[in-house]
Motif scaffolding. Structure first.
Motif, PDB file in Angstrom:
ATOM      1  N   LEU A 146      21.191  69.305 -34.442  1.00 39.16           N
ATOM      2  CA  LEU A 146      21.403  70.461 -35.315  1.00 39.16           C
ATOM      3  C   LEU A 146      21.539  71.741 -34.493  1.00 39.16           C
ATOM      4  CD1 LEU A 146      18.678  69.177 -37.677  1.00 39.16           C
ATOM      5  CD2 LEU A 146      21.038  69.550 -38.391  1.00 39.16           C
ATOM      6  N   VAL A 150      17.054  79.855 -32.434  1.00 41.03           N
ATOM      7  CA  VAL A 150      16.151  80.513 -31.482  1.00 41.03           C
ATOM      8  C   VAL A 150      16.684  80.240 -30.070  1.00 41.03           C
ATOM      9  CG1 VAL A 150      13.812  80.603 -30.562  1.00 41.03           C
ATOM     10  CG2 VAL A 150      14.171  80.318 -33.012  1.00 41.03           C
ATOM     11  N   ALA A 153      15.562  77.370 -27.232  1.00 34.71           N
ATOM     12  CA  ALA A 153      14.525  76.410 -27.651  1.00 34.71           C
ATOM     13  C   ALA A 153      15.006  74.968 -27.514  1.00 34.71           C
ATOM     14  CB  ALA A 153      14.086  76.695 -29.090  1.00 34.71           C
ATOM     15  N   LEU A 156      14.464  72.440 -24.332  1.00 39.26           N
ATOM     16  CA  LEU A 156      13.283  71.582 -24.214  1.00 39.26           C
ATOM     17  C   LEU A 156      13.443  70.322 -25.056  1.00 39.26           C
ATOM     18  CD1 LEU A 156      10.462  74.262 -24.228  1.00 39.26           C
ATOM     19  CD2 LEU A 156      10.987  72.664 -22.375  1.00 39.26           C
ATOM     20  N   HIS A 157      14.053  70.449 -26.231  1.00 42.45           N
ATOM     21  CA  HIS A 157      14.274  69.268 -27.065  1.00 42.45           C
ATOM     22  C   HIS A 157      15.175  68.275 -26.318  1.00 42.45           C
ATOM     23  CE1 HIS A 157      13.849  72.375 -30.560  1.00 42.45           C
ATOM     24  NE2 HIS A 157      12.743  72.229 -29.863  1.00 42.45           N
ATOM     25  N   GLY A 160      13.195  66.605 -23.528  1.00 43.97           N
ATOM     26  CA  GLY A 160      12.294  65.585 -24.074  1.00 43.97           C
ATOM     27  C   GLY A 160      13.064  64.352 -24.519  1.00 43.97           C
ATOM     28  N   ASP A 191      11.570  79.136 -22.295  1.00 45.45           N
ATOM     29  CA  ASP A 191      11.829  77.733 -22.631  1.00 45.45           C
ATOM     30  C   ASP A 191      12.885  77.113 -21.716  1.00 45.45           C
ATOM     31  OD1 ASP A 191       9.972  77.680 -24.609  1.00 45.45           O
ATOM     32  OD2 ASP A 191      11.369  77.386 -26.276  1.00 45.45           O
TER      33      ASP A 191
ATOM     34  N   GLY B  65       7.874  71.447 -26.857  1.00 51.41           N
ATOM     35  CA  GLY B  65       9.332  71.340 -26.939  1.00 51.41           C
ATOM     36  C   GLY B  65       9.843  69.974 -26.499  1.00 51.41           C
ATOM     37  N   ILE B  68       9.006  67.331 -29.061  1.00 50.99           N
ATOM     38  CA  ILE B  68       9.989  67.309 -30.155  1.00 50.99           C
ATOM     39  C   ILE B  68      11.182  66.438 -29.760  1.00 50.99           C
ATOM     40  CG2 ILE B  68      11.692  68.745 -31.365  1.00 50.99           C
ATOM     41  CD1 ILE B  68       9.532  70.999 -31.350  1.00 50.99           C
ATOM     42  N   ASP B  92       6.194  79.285 -30.908  1.00 52.16           N
ATOM     43  CA  ASP B  92       7.571  79.204 -31.408  1.00 52.16           C
ATOM     44  C   ASP B  92       8.004  77.762 -31.596  1.00 52.16           C
ATOM     45  OD1 ASP B  92      10.343  80.252 -31.938  1.00 52.16           O
ATOM     46  OD2 ASP B  92      10.715  78.949 -30.229  1.00 52.16           O
ATOM     47  N   GLN B  93       7.730  76.922 -30.608  1.00 52.99           N
ATOM     48  CA  GLN B  93       8.140  75.521 -30.739  1.00 52.99           C
ATOM     49  C   GLN B  93       7.441  74.849 -31.921  1.00 52.99           C
ATOM     50  OE1 GLN B  93      10.491  73.758 -29.441  1.00 52.99           O
ATOM     51  NE2 GLN B  93      11.197  75.030 -27.745  1.00 52.99           N
ATOM     52  N   SER B  96       8.608  77.403 -35.364  1.00 53.90           N
ATOM     53  CA  SER B  96      10.041  77.564 -35.643  1.00 53.90           C
ATOM     54  C   SER B  96      10.841  76.275 -35.459  1.00 53.90           C
ATOM     55  CB  SER B  96      10.642  78.642 -34.727  1.00 53.90           C
ATOM     56  OG  SER B  96      10.069  79.884 -35.013  1.00 53.90           O
ATOM     57  N   GLN B  97      10.296  75.342 -34.702  1.00 53.60           N
ATOM     58  CA  GLN B  97      11.047  74.110 -34.457  1.00 53.60           C
ATOM     59  C   GLN B  97      10.364  72.901 -35.109  1.00 53.60           C
ATOM     60  OE1 GLN B  97      13.989  74.560 -33.188  1.00 53.60           O
ATOM     61  NE2 GLN B  97      13.595  76.703 -32.722  1.00 53.60           N
ATOM     62  N   LEU B 101      12.176  71.193 -38.567  1.00 52.12           N
ATOM     63  CA  LEU B 101      13.307  70.302 -38.257  1.00 52.12           C
ATOM     64  C   LEU B 101      13.626  69.355 -39.403  1.00 52.12           C
ATOM     65  CD1 LEU B 101      12.929  69.749 -34.449  1.00 52.12           C
ATOM     66  CD2 LEU B 101      15.062  70.224 -35.657  1.00 52.12           C
TER      67      LEU B 101
END
Lengths: 385, 327
Positions: A146, A150, A153, A156-157, A160, A191, B65, B68, B92-93, B96-97, B101
């Motif tokens: 998606l 931000v 951010a 980091l996703h 991971g 981040d 992060g 996630i 924030d993570q 906001s995340q 999600l």
């Protein structure tokens, strides 16, 4: 001053340097000049058939049309806002077409071109900018996460997720990899720097694809960095490469190589796609307040579409009928996007409560029931009248 | 039954979770070789390997992060934030995340991530090691927030949290880590009290005391003391802070007519305010007295030589009980 716009690392380049001739820098990978001349690079051989080049050109044109149509839809009140990709089509199509079906991409909110390459219907993007949903597509279906608003951010996703690929044993032969998009401004975010560290120490299969479009809303690159962005990677312990972001061939070749390295278990790469945001940051922005028209004019000469068109004409790979056909296809696509946007229904009010939790939540259910009763009370009043 | 500290009970619960599901991963600072600064993850890396019990770089936003991202790939990460005051770089993570999600994806994504946070004061620590930030998370839609208070609950609640398809902020009462109790390690998780449910830990008729985390023991002790003076206090351990188990709370307050809410966090804008508003709204005619709150002052957490004055203790709880009963 160095031709790429950067002096020695100790010098702080001025704003005018952004108009530097990026294409002639020895540090910058380029395979197609702004004039449409094919050049080679020893580290990035690229063989493309005429059909493949035509397919890339088609992508570029269609993606630009989606953008143009969306800006118009915002101007007409059909979208709340739109973040234009104008000028960045080659960076997005080149990198997007370098991905395999099992790779995963993590976008910002401007990656409409990558979305296109991943097979996501552009109408889904409009849902977000119209305010019908916050995104809503299935990331797993398209290998396209998606949009993340931000800044940074998502890096980091992505990292991971890449660590998950490692734990699945999906690195090596038939390996998978991740690409994450972000901009020059994002490189200042904590981040993003944390993601660099994580990816480095865990050797995660992730490619950091930075579209350096020179502007973070009104702030020039000089406010983010004293050194070329790609050089930062070295400090984190992985390779950094600068590519002509308006050259779809070079973006394709460089991203392919970096993704393959990641899939093979060689860890992360930082790619700085040196490009330019030709439009406003979003439709609510006014770039005339902070940058010179001459800068825009200089970058217009490096347009990512024109150079491919020139190449196709020069080599005789495409004739007038091909270009007319692509334009016609773009017109049809534009119309389809427009109609879909205009006829997109608003969600029902009670949809506010949907998809907040996977499991039933007593407090939310109570609020939903109360709000439903409240809404029904108006319906009963109308009946009474 | 086995006698365990709360820390060891969490350790056993995490061990069970790691055994039950190969997708469960533990990540945080010093959780590997050291076993965590409170030893909650002691021995887990040795038994489950460095790929499943991950010593991370020192960056809290990075921990959450990347968790996630691992969850997006099908893993169930359990993150340790070393101390309450260190969660804010990850705010924030989380807010906001992680919390958003599922909605952002219209339900395509689930986020089975647990974030363990040792919280609360009373250990004589330096700044940022004694805070109670639970209301900040309970105020955020999309998160579940729970707090355990005893070894038995610690053992089951951590496993239930790992099983939750929704993100859980899991608060651990750090000054109770070394409290001991009997724990049934063979108890079936399905038969345990649901993670969403409050529990009545002392029955009474005169007044309802609501607490969670470290304050549960304080309030049970207050109930014993009050009992010696002929006052019957009912103590409820809320356990779930979001969502709140208001059915259990309201049923008790309807019987007793009086309520005192106790937490270490500042009372202003705290969970006590939320609960008091709901009690007033939903059982106004049963109330014999205003709902009173006992909690921290609306100040930053003080230096540790002052913390005994900041933290609610048995006397401050009984003081509020007296005031409520005086109506």
């Amino acid at each position: 001053m160095a031709v790429d716009g950067y002096g020695a690392a100790t010098a702080v380049p001025g704003p005018a340097s952004l108009q530097g001739q990026a294409g002639s820098s020895p540090e910058l990978v380029q395979l197609l000049t702004p004039e449409g001349e094919r050049v080679t690079h020893p580290d990035y051989p690229l063989e493309l058939t005429a059909e493949e080049v035509k397919a890339l050109y088609r992508d570029l044109v269609l993606v630009r049309r989606i953008d143009t149509e969306s800006i118009a839809l915002q101007r007409q009140g059909e979208l709340g806002i739109w973040a234009s990709l104008l000028g960045q089509e080659a960076a997005q199509v080149g990198s997007g077409r370098a991905l395999g079906p099992h790779d995963m991409a993590f976008p910002t909110y401007r990656e409409h071109g990558v979305a296109w390459c991943r097979g996501l219907d552009p109408v889904k993007l409009l849902e977000l900018f119209r305010g019908v949903s916050h995104g809503g597509w299935d990331p797993a279906e398209h290998g396209f996460h998606l949009y993340t608003i931000v800044i940074g951010a998502q890096t980091l996703h992505a990292t991971g997720y890449a660590m998950g690929i490692q734990r699945d044993g999906a690195v090596g032969e038939d390996g998978q990899a991740v690409i994450v998009y972000f901009g020059d401004g994002a490189t200042s975010q904590g981040d993003v720097n944390e993601a660099f560290i994580w990816a480095s120490v865990f050797n995660a299969p992730v490619v950091f694809f930075c579209q350096n479009n020179q502007w973070a809303i009104s702030e020039p690159l000089e406010r983010q960095s004293r050194i070329p962005l790609y050089q930062r990677a070295r400090g984190f312990g992985f390779p950094g490469i600068r590519v002509d972001g308006n050259d779809v061939f070079a973006c394709l070749a460089v991203t392919r190589k970096a993704m393959q390295a990641a899939r093979d278990g060689q860890g992360p790469t930082f790619i700085e796609a040196f490009t330019y945001r030709m439009g406003a940051h979003t439709t609510t922005d006014d770039p005339t307040r902070y940058r010179l028209a001459s800068e825009l004019e200089a970058w217009k000469l490096k347009d990512p579409l024109e150079r491919v068109k020139a190449y196709l004409v020069r080599t005789g790979a495409a004739d007038q009928a091909f270009f007319e056909g692509v334009d016609e296809e773009a017109t049809v696509l534009g119309k389809r996007v427009r109609t879909a946007c205009q006829t997109m229904p608003d969600p029902q009010p009670l949809a506010i409560f949907d998809n907040v939790y996977a499991e039933p939540n007593a407090l939310l259910e109570a609020e939903r029931a109360q709000f439903a009763a409240y809404l029904d009370s108006f319906a009963s009043e109308e009946v009474a009248q | 039954m086995t006698t365990l500290t709360l820390s060891k009970a969490l350790n056993e619960g995490l061990r069970k979770a790691l055994e039950d599901n190969p997708k469960v991963i533990i990540m945080g600072e010093d959780v590997g070789k050291l076993g965590g600064v409170f030893r909650v993850t002691d021995g887990l890396q040795k038994d489950f390997g460095e790929d499943r019990v991950i010593d991370t770089p020192l960056a809290e936003s990075g921990i959450v992060g990347t968790a996630i991202g691992l969850a997006l790939r099908g893993y169930r990460p359990v993150c340790e934030i070393q101390f309450d005051g260190f969660v804010f770089p990850a705010f924030d993570q989380i807010v906001s995340q992680l919390a958003k999600l599922r909605l952002r994806s219209l339900g395509h994504i689930t986020m089975p991530v647990v974030i363990r946070i040792p919280f609360g004061g009373g250990i004589g620590a330096v700044e940022h090691h004694s805070e109670s930030p639970e209301a900040l998370f309970a105020h955020t839609g999309g998160l579940r927030v729970v707090a355990c208070s005893s070894p038995g609950d610690a053992y089951t609640m951590i496993q239930q949290s790992v099983r939750s398809p929704d993100p859980v902020i899991f608060f651990e009462p750090k000054r109770r880590y070394w409290d001991k109790a009997e724990v049934d390690l063979s108890a079936a998780l399905d038969e345990a009290t649901p993670l969403t449910a409050a529990r009545t830990v002392a029955q009474g008729t005169d007044l309802t005391v609501l607490a969670y985390g470290p304050m549960v023991r304080t309030c049970v002790e207050a109930a014993v003391a009050a009992g010696e003076e002929g006052r019957s206090l009912e103590v409820i351990d809320l356990r779930s802070l979001s969502p709140l188990d208001m059915d259990t709370v309201l049923a008790s307050v309807r019987r007793t007519g009086r309520c005192v809410i106790v937490h270490e966090a500042a009372v202003s804008g705290g969970l006590g305010a939320e609960i008091a508003a709901r009690i007033t709204q939903d059982c106004f005619y049963h109330l014999e007295a205003p709902v009173l709150r006992v909690g921290g002052f609306s100040t930053p957490y003080p230096p540790s030589r002052l913390e005994e004055h900041f933290l609610p203790d048995l006397d401050r709880v009984l003081d509020a009980v007296d005031r409520a009963l005086a109506y």
